[in-house]
Design an enzyme around this catalytic site. Structure first.
Site, PDB file in Angstrom:
ATOM      1  CE  LYS A   6      -5.207  -5.143  -4.433  1.00 53.72           C
ATOM      2  NZ  LYS A   6      -6.432  -4.592  -5.004  1.00 53.72           N
ATOM      3  CE1 TYR A  62      -4.133  -1.960   0.947  1.00 51.98           C
ATOM      4  CE2 TYR A  62      -2.450  -3.387   1.897  1.00 51.98           C
ATOM      5  CZ  TYR A  62      -3.743  -3.181   1.454  1.00 51.98           C
ATOM      6  OH  TYR A  62      -4.649  -4.205   1.531  1.00 51.98           O
ATOM      7  CG  HIS A 111      -8.641  -0.591  -3.134  1.00 52.92           C
ATOM      8  ND1 HIS A 111      -9.286  -1.519  -2.362  1.00 52.92           N
ATOM      9  CD2 HIS A 111      -9.594   0.293  -3.540  1.00 52.92           C
ATOM     10  CE1 HIS A 111     -10.574  -1.238  -2.304  1.00 52.92           C
ATOM     11  NE2 HIS A 111     -10.785  -0.127  -3.004  1.00 52.92           N
TER      12      HIS A 111
END
Length: 557
Positions: free
Chosen positions: A514, A463, A471
């Site tokens: 991601k 993070y 997120h």
């Protein structure tokens, strides 16, 4: 009386009175009371604002630093500013950090460290997002959720808001799917209709208004309705009820009985003619009878059937109902009282009195209406050792002796516990704890908030500032790399990973927005026993590789 408005207007113009004062001059006592109440409510103190998140989570670690100001060569004033800060720190040095050392308890059952002090729990979470609440997904806010469930602070909890949004999204999807199915059904009915072109079909069409009266019981028959019946064909039968309703003249006609039989599955009417509903081979849909005097519904409830509506906080077993504060109660959350007997719990009857006394002692605090926070913070091995070894902000106690565990003994304990089953000897340089801690320490030292990534099938999640701000941006998988010549001489190879495995992991991370990072940890050759954690960890190196999906429509030349 006619001069009163002029006097009021003059008073308001001369003294610059407000509209409220004008109402006081010309209104009744009841209106004066209402005006006073409005003025009193308008001066209520404003609701206190919440503390911004950047102030709550201002510290990235449970230590405080006092850096010197930046120096710019093209700005001579910055030089004097840096010299002044340096001299002031020499004259009055800042306190030694870490100023506060927290305490944790080693848990061999869970292979983790538990933080039970409430202030320490909040401090470690707000200063670096360390650990995880044992009753929560990440942030230890079980106590706040229980308060919200009782309506103490309006239910403003992140988990409740997320659950509500998910339910709204689910209802929206169900409504959208229902509308799509209705549109498909309408299209199918329109495409299935075929115009009557055969001679028998044409002869079976109604030839006069008297033939159409049984089809339209209580509605006036007009030329438009006749044209609509001919144009719609079999769809007009759907508007006809399937009960023996009286005709316009108060009697039941044979044609209506024939339509009723056709609607209920009979292929022909009493006079032998085919009803209009089966002209094209499409039988009408069955309709529910509207006459409730002949058909009644009876509902019977079984005494053994329990409620099927549960809350998210309900326990999985009805005989082990755990309340919000962890105590066992015989009353379930869904409104069914089920008190288990000692024989049902596997206890002898002689222990009935003991069980009842324990239950009464457990529920004594609940009867007082006080909610006890029983949640603790749970640290994994890497997080606990990082706080002890790198920051020095944590002391871990041995549960057997209640004495602090030295960092050297904790280092050996973490290495032994990382194996499944735990090992007491024969520790290798590529043990799981050393590899994962090397990657964890590497990313933490670079400023990333590193948290476990088991939710996404990876080792670590990175993070930028913390999970309360955004997120995770990167998902890290730790892989060993035997690049040292000693391993090559031994013929040691890294574990085989197939292309199918890499594509699966990358696909999951791409769906979750991601970026996948492969962190290769260079494993050193075996070292002698007795080395400290500092001498061992400095031999490890971490190399990062970012893996992205190649899409033909996005990655063209």
């Amino acid at each position: 009386m006619a001069d009163t408005p002029n006097i009021v207007s003059a008073t308001s113009n001369q003294h610059d009175a407000t509209p409220a004062s004008v109402e006081l001059t010309t209104s009744t006592p009841s209106q004066v009371k209402e005006v006073k109440e409005v003025k009193t409510n308008s001066h209520r103190p404003p609701t206190p604002k919440k503390v911004p998140l950047h102030q709550i989570y201002a510290l990235p670690a449970p230590i405080r630093t006092f850096p010197l100001p930046s120096f710019y060569p093209n700005n001579p004033i910055s030089l004097f500013h840096a010299v002044y800060a340096w001299v002031s720190q020499l004259v009055s040095p800042p306190p030694v950090e870490p100023s506060v050392i927290y305490q944790g308890i080693w848990s061999p059952e869970t292979r983790s460290v538990h933080i039970t002090d409430l202030k320490s729990v909040r401090a470690l979470w707000e200063q670096g997002f360390f650990g995880k609440g044992n009753y929560s997904r990440s942030e230890p806010n079980w106590f706040r959720r229980e308060q919200a469930r009782r309506g103490e602070h309006g239910g403003s909890v992140a988990e409740n808001v997320t659950t509500q949004r998910r339910e709204e999204r689910k209802l929206m999807k169900w409504d959208r799917a229902r509308k799509e199915q209705e549109a498909i059904e309408r299209t199918r009915l329109l495409e299935a209709w075929v115009a009557p072109v055969g001679p028998m079909e044409l002869l079976a069409l109604p030839n006069s208004l008297d033939d159409l009266k049984p089809m339209f019981f209580n509605t006036p028959v007009t030329a438009d309705s006749v044209q609509g019946f001919v144009a719609n064909g079999t769809n007009s039968v759907n508007a006809i009820t399937t009960t023996d309703a009286p005709a316009l003249n108060g009697t039941t006609s044979p044609s209506s009985n024939g339509i009723v039989k056709a609607a209920t599955g009979v292929s022909s009417t009493e006079d032998g003619t085919t009803p209009p509903s089966e002209m094209n081979g499409h039988p009408p849909r069955p309709r529910t009878p509207t006459n409730t005097s002949k058909r009644r519904k009876s509902v019977r409830f079984s005494p053994t059937i329990e409620s099927t509506t549960f809350k998210l906080s309900d326990p999985p077993s009805p005989h082990h109902s755990v309340q919000s504060n962890g105590s066992i109660d015989s009353t379930l959350a869904n409104g069914i009282s089920s008190k288990p007997q000692p024989t049902e719990l596997g206890l002898p009857e002689s222990l009935e009195s003991t069980t009842n006394s324990k239950a009464n002692s457990r529920t004594s605090s609940e009867l007082d209406g006080q909610l006890v926070d029983k949640e603790h913070l749970q640290l994994c091995l890497e997080e606990a050792f990082y706080l002890v070894f790198a920051l020095g902000a944590l002391t871990i106690l041995d549960p057997a002796t209640s004495k602090p565990i030295p960092s050297s003994d904790l280092f050996t304990l973490c290495r032994q516990t990382s194996y499944i089953p735990p090992r007491q000897a024969d520790l290798q340089p590529d043990d799981p704890f050393l590899m994962h801690y090397a990657a964890y320490h590497h990313f933490r030292s670079l400023g990333w908030v590193t948290r476990p990534g088991i939710k996404f099938g990876v080792d670590w999640m990175l993070y930028n500032k913390g999970p309360v701000f955004s997120h995770a941006e990167f998902a890290v998988i730790v892989l060993p790399a035997y690049t040292d010549p000693w391993w090559k001489a031994q013929g040691r190879q890294p574990p085989h990973r197939s292309w199918h495995w890499l594509h699966t992991i990358n696909r999951v991370q791409a769906t979750a927005l991601k970026t996948l990072v492969l962190a290769y940890v260079d494993i050193p050759p075996p070292f002698e026993e007795g080395l400290g954690a500092t001498d061992i960890l400095k031999r490890y190196k971490v190399r990062e590789f970012i893996v992205k999906r190649w899409l033909s429509n996005r990655n063209r030349d």
